[in-house]
Design an enzyme around this catalytic site. Structure first.
Site, PDB file in Angstrom:
ATOM      1  N   ASN A 114      17.550  55.281  42.082  1.00 12.50           N
ATOM      2  CA  ASN A 114      18.746  55.219  42.940  1.00 12.50           C
ATOM      3  C   ASN A 114      18.304  55.339  44.389  1.00 12.50           C
ATOM      4  OD1 ASN A 114      21.536  55.194  43.609  1.00 12.50           O
ATOM      5  ND2 ASN A 114      21.487  57.422  43.854  1.00 12.50           N
ATOM      6  N   HIS A 116      19.869  56.858  48.023  1.00 18.58           N
ATOM      7  CA  HIS A 116      20.948  57.716  48.519  1.00 18.58           C
ATOM      8  C   HIS A 116      20.846  57.796  50.039  1.00 18.58           C
ATOM      9  CE1 HIS A 116      23.912  60.893  48.504  1.00 18.58           C
ATOM     10  NE2 HIS A 116      23.131  61.607  49.282  1.00 18.58           N
TER      11      HIS A 116
HETATM   12  C1  GRF Z   1      24.063  52.662  50.233  1.00 18.24           C
HETATM   13  O1  GRF Z   1      24.302  53.457  51.360  1.00 18.24           O
HETATM   14  C2  GRF Z   1      23.281  53.458  49.222  1.00 18.24           C
HETATM   15  O2  GRF Z   1      22.427  54.388  49.805  1.00 18.24           O
HETATM   16  C3  GRF Z   1      24.357  54.183  48.448  1.00 18.24           C
HETATM   17  O3  GRF Z   1      25.428  53.280  48.383  1.00 18.24           O
HETATM   18  C4  GRF Z   1      25.347  52.355  49.475  1.00 18.24           C
HETATM   19  C5  GRF Z   1      25.312  51.003  48.867  1.00 18.24           C
HETATM   20  O4  GRF Z   1      25.449  49.995  49.842  1.00 18.24           O
HETATM   21  N1  GRF Z   1      23.892  54.591  47.163  1.00 18.24           N
HETATM   22  P1  GRF Z   1      25.305  48.477  49.422  1.00 18.24           P
HETATM   23  O5  GRF Z   1      26.347  48.204  48.350  1.00 18.24           O
HETATM   24  O6  GRF Z   1      23.917  48.273  48.914  1.00 18.24           O
HETATM   25  O7  GRF Z   1      25.592  47.714  50.682  1.00 18.24           O
END
Ligand code: GRF
Length: 221
Positions: A114, A116
């Site tokens: 993941n 974050h």
């Molecule tokens: C990102 O900020 C990621 O860190 C978090 O959710 C967001 C996803 O953004 N887990 P995207 O859909 O990839 O634009």
């Protein structure tokens, strides 16, 4: 059909729930790293824009709409069916907003990643940018970690830092962190795909040397 003959690289399935800008970065950097292929995209939301990004790149998509299942077990059973149809080597969460059970996570040991938008272990959960501004932090960033059943709590693989400027708003900070995420995630996934990055008992190594988790800016240029 043996998919592996057509895709010699690490087969990556990306789980999304929203805009999919990290998915886009993974797609756009496939050729540069030539170590992994995004072979499928699964969304838990039918209207996620990331589905269009995948379709534009001719990547197969599956929707597993969490609102259509009575409980998490039923949702996860269908998620597993979707994932396994793509025969992935790695399961990459990118804006996937559902907690996964321990049964699910234990099925794929060290295969689920993941990203974050915070320097974990600080700021697990939502609204990380607002919390960073509220606390007047001077730096912020993003973390790639293995997924466990606890929210944003698995072993940390790598982080990238960005500065927090006095003029920052949530939006400007989000944009700066996202653009750092877009460099970090494809790099880390390609290291894993090339079997250069390993995690043994929470110690992460790159080419056999301990990886300095928070010194990614120099590497991710
Ligand atoms: C990102 O900020 C990621 O860190 C978090 O959710 C967001 C996803 O953004 N887990 P995207 O859909 O990839 O634009």
């Amino acid at each position: 059909m043996d998919h592996r003959k057509n895709h010699p690289h690490c087969r990556v399935v990306v789980l999304i729930g929203g805009n999919g800008s990290n998915l886009q970065a993974l797609i756009d950097n496939q050729a540069k790293f030539s170590a992994y292929s995004v072979v499928g995209v699964i969304s838990h939301k039918p209207d996620a824009y990331g589905l269009i990004r995948a379709q534009n790149a001719l990547i197969p998509t599956t929707i597993v709409d969490h609102t259509r299942y009575s409980d998490r077990q039923a949702f996860e059973q269908n998620l597993i069916l979707a994932i396994e149809s793509y025969e992935p080597d790695l399961i990459v969460l990118a804006g996937f907003m559902r907690l996964l059970s321990s049964e699910f996570v234990e099925r794929y040991p060290e295969k689920i990643l993941n990203i974050h938008p915070a320097l974990l272990p600080k700021y697990k959960g939502l609204n990380t940018h607002q919390r960073v501004l509220d606390n007047k932090d001077k730096e912020h960033g993003a973390t790639v970690h293995f997924v466990t059943k606890e929210l944003d709590d698995g072993p940390i693989i790598a982080q990238v830092k960005v500065p927090v400027l006095p003029s920052d708003s949530v939006e400007s900070l989000r944009a700066r962190v996202l653009s750092a995420e877009h460099k970090l995630y494809p790099q880390v996934i390609s290291w894993i795909a090339q079997k250069r990055l390993k995690c043994d008992e929470n110690i992460v190594t790159l080419d056999g040397n301990p990886l300095e988790k928070t010194l990614m800016q120099g590497i991710v240029s």
